[in-house]
Design a protein around this motif. Structure first.
Motif, mmCIF file in Angstrom:
data_model
loop_
_atom_site.group_PDB
_atom_site.id
_atom_site.type_symbol
_atom_site.label_atom_id
_atom_site.label_comp_id
_atom_site.label_asym_id
_atom_site.label_seq_id
_atom_site.Cartn_x
_atom_site.Cartn_y
_atom_site.Cartn_z
ATOM 1 N N VAL A 181 -45.647 80.577 86.493
ATOM 2 C CA VAL A 181 -45.130 79.478 85.665
ATOM 3 C C VAL A 181 -43.629 79.288 85.886
ATOM 4 N N LEU A 182 -42.877 80.369 85.892
ATOM 5 C CA LEU A 182 -41.428 80.257 86.067
ATOM 6 C C LEU A 182 -41.069 79.722 87.449
ATOM 7 N N ALA A 183 -41.820 80.150 88.475
ATOM 8 C CA ALA A 183 -41.540 79.663 89.829
ATOM 9 C C ALA A 183 -41.812 78.169 89.943
ATOM 10 N N VAL A 184 -42.884 77.705 89.305
ATOM 11 C CA VAL A 184 -43.172 76.265 89.308
ATOM 12 C C VAL A 184 -42.076 75.500 88.567
ATOM 13 N N TRP A 185 -41.594 76.083 87.491
ATOM 14 C CA TRP A 185 -40.580 75.423 86.672
ATOM 15 C C TRP A 185 -39.254 75.252 87.422
ATOM 16 N N VAL A 186 -38.826 76.298 88.128
ATOM 17 C CA VAL A 186 -37.519 76.245 88.793
ATOM 18 C C VAL A 186 -37.599 75.661 90.200
ATOM 19 N N ASP A 187 -38.800 75.398 90.681
ATOM 20 C CA ASP A 187 -38.941 74.855 92.027
ATOM 21 C C ASP A 187 -38.309 73.463 92.103
ATOM 22 N N PRO A 188 -37.300 73.271 92.947
ATOM 23 C CA PRO A 188 -36.632 71.966 93.017
ATOM 24 C C PRO A 188 -37.491 70.889 93.683
ATOM 25 N N TYR A 189 -38.553 71.295 94.363
ATOM 26 C CA TYR A 189 -39.393 70.316 95.052
ATOM 27 C C TYR A 189 -40.322 69.600 94.072
ATOM 28 N N THR A 190 -40.944 70.369 93.174
ATOM 29 C CA THR A 190 -41.861 69.759 92.206
ATOM 30 C C THR A 190 -41.115 69.030 91.088
ATOM 31 N N LYS A 191 -39.927 69.514 90.744
ATOM 32 C CA LYS A 191 -39.075 68.899 89.724
ATOM 33 C C LYS A 191 -39.779 68.782 88.366
ATOM 34 N N PHE A 192 -40.428 69.869 87.970
ATOM 35 C CA PHE A 192 -41.062 69.912 86.657
ATOM 36 C C PHE A 192 -40.037 70.291 85.606
ATOM 37 N N GLY A 193 -40.018 69.572 84.489
ATOM 38 C CA GLY A 193 -39.192 69.947 83.352
ATOM 39 C C GLY A 193 -39.927 70.944 82.469
ATOM 40 N N TRP A 194 -39.244 71.463 81.468
ATOM 41 C CA TRP A 194 -39.883 72.469 80.621
ATOM 42 C C TRP A 194 -41.056 71.879 79.839
ATOM 43 N N LYS A 195 -41.006 70.595 79.508
ATOM 44 C CA LYS A 195 -42.125 69.965 78.814
ATOM 45 C C LYS A 195 -43.349 69.874 79.720
ATOM 46 N N ASP A 196 -43.115 69.618 81.009
ATOM 47 C CA ASP A 196 -44.229 69.529 81.954
ATOM 48 C C ASP A 196 -44.939 70.865 82.106
ATOM 49 N N VAL A 197 -44.194 71.956 81.932
ATOM 50 C CA VAL A 197 -44.729 73.290 82.198
ATOM 51 C C VAL A 197 -45.278 73.953 80.941
ATOM 52 N N PHE A 198 -44.706 73.647 79.786
ATOM 53 C CA PHE A 198 -45.045 74.397 78.580
ATOM 54 C C PHE A 198 -45.771 73.586 77.501
ATOM 55 N N ILE A 199 -45.809 72.259 77.618
ATOM 56 C CA ILE A 199 -46.480 71.445 76.606
ATOM 57 C C ILE A 199 -47.615 70.665 77.271
ATOM 58 N N PRO A 200 -48.851 70.850 76.798
ATOM 59 C CA PRO A 200 -49.990 70.175 77.442
ATOM 60 C C PRO A 200 -49.910 68.651 77.342
ATOM 61 N N PHE A 201 -50.420 67.994 78.368
ATOM 62 C CA PHE A 201 -50.614 66.546 78.422
ATOM 63 C C PHE A 201 -49.325 65.732 78.424
ATOM 64 N N LEU A 202 -48.192 66.360 78.767
ATOM 65 C CA LEU A 202 -46.946 65.608 78.897
ATOM 66 C C LEU A 202 -46.536 65.417 80.351
ATOM 67 N N THR A 203 -47.140 66.159 81.265
ATOM 68 C CA THR A 203 -46.795 66.022 82.668
ATOM 69 C C THR A 203 -47.497 64.795 83.264
ATOM 70 N N THR A 204 -46.876 64.224 84.250
ATOM 71 C CA THR A 204 -47.475 63.070 84.931
ATOM 72 C C THR A 204 -48.231 63.490 86.188
ATOM 73 N N TYR A 205 -48.149 64.769 86.542
ATOM 74 C CA TYR A 205 -48.834 65.254 87.749
ATOM 75 C C TYR A 205 -50.182 65.847 87.350
ATOM 76 N N ARG A 206 -51.275 65.155 87.717
ATOM 77 C CA ARG A 206 -52.620 65.642 87.414
ATOM 78 C C ARG A 206 -52.680 66.184 85.986
ATOM 79 N N THR A 207 -52.423 65.277 85.069
ATOM 80 C CA THR A 207 -52.178 65.637 83.668
ATOM 81 C C THR A 207 -53.247 66.559 83.083
ATOM 82 N N PHE A 208 -54.494 66.199 83.227
ATOM 83 C CA PHE A 208 -55.562 66.968 82.599
ATOM 84 C C PHE A 208 -55.647 68.383 83.158
ATOM 85 N N TRP A 209 -55.630 68.483 84.477
ATOM 86 C CA TRP A 209 -55.821 69.795 85.106
ATOM 87 C C TRP A 209 -54.597 70.689 84.922
ATOM 88 N N MET A 210 -53.422 70.111 84.930
ATOM 89 C CA MET A 210 -52.223 70.892 84.625
ATOM 90 C C MET A 210 -52.245 71.374 83.177
#
Length: 216
Positions: free
Chosen positions: A67-96
């Protein structure tokens, strides 16, 4: 892709697969424990329980790394909401979101093991059944969002894990049904025996009361 991007992405992938393998081993061992396959002379139960808990803890550790590696990865550019709060990410929302929910379920199950003396064995056992749901969620998350799902080794890891857990779970269900049927048969046999025992019971001897005779 820069060196830092390559490192964080590889760590995220390796951490995710390592956590998945460890969790699969923990679930498999837990099912084996529930079926009492271990032999006290060769593999004492306390070692099985310790190994099960150790694998679960390691799975949580590598999940955190993932989880931490995905969060800090500059390529994916996930924010903390994308990583820690369900259904807020725009990348494959359901499966993430399945992965995020799995993270919290795993933490809850891990905490339940530590507080088992306070909640009791019955509640701890009920919470442990959630592990099977956790395994399903993590498997779906990994297959649908992982970048290595279509690789030969990725397919092999998922295939072996699913087949192993599926066979063990099927065996566990069969044994549970068999035990329940045997218990019901014993109860029915005892119920049928009781009327016969009552009917054939010996009666207590009756006392004869003699009246005193008066002399004329």
């Amino acid at each position: 892709m820069s060196l830092w991007q390559a490192v964080t992405w590889d760590v995220a992938r390796a951490g995710g697969f390592t956590a998945y393998i460890l969790m699969g081993l923990a679930v498999a061992l837990g099912l084996a424990l529930s079926m009492k396959w271990q032999s006290p002379s060769k593999w004492p139960r306390i070692i099985n329980n310790e190994l099960h808990n150790f694998l679960t803890l390691l799975a949580l550790v590598f999940t955190t790394v993932h989880v931490l590696a995905v969060w800090v990865d500059p390529y994916t550019k996930f924010g903390w909401k994308d990583v820690f709060i369900p259904f807020l990410t725009t990348y494959r929302t359901f499966w993430m979101s399945l992965g995020i929910v799995s993270l919290y379920l795993g933490i809850a199950i891990g905490i339940s093991t530590w507080i088992r003396p306070f909640i009791g064995y019955a509640w701890w056992r009920r919470l442990h059944y959630v592990t099977l749901a956790l395994y399903v969620l993590v498997t779906a998350h990994g297959i649908m969002t992982g970048s290595d799902t279509n690789t030969t080794w990725g397919i092999a890891i998922y295939g072996v894990s699913i087949a192993t857990i599926g066979l063990l779970l099927t065996r566990r269900i069969v044994l549970s049904v068999k035990d329940r049927n045997e218990k019901q048969a014993r109860l029915a046999a005892n119920a049928n025996r009781q009327p016969g025992m009552v009917a054939g019971a010996t009666k207590a001897p009756q006392r004869t009361i003699r009246t005193p005779q008066t002399s004329s």
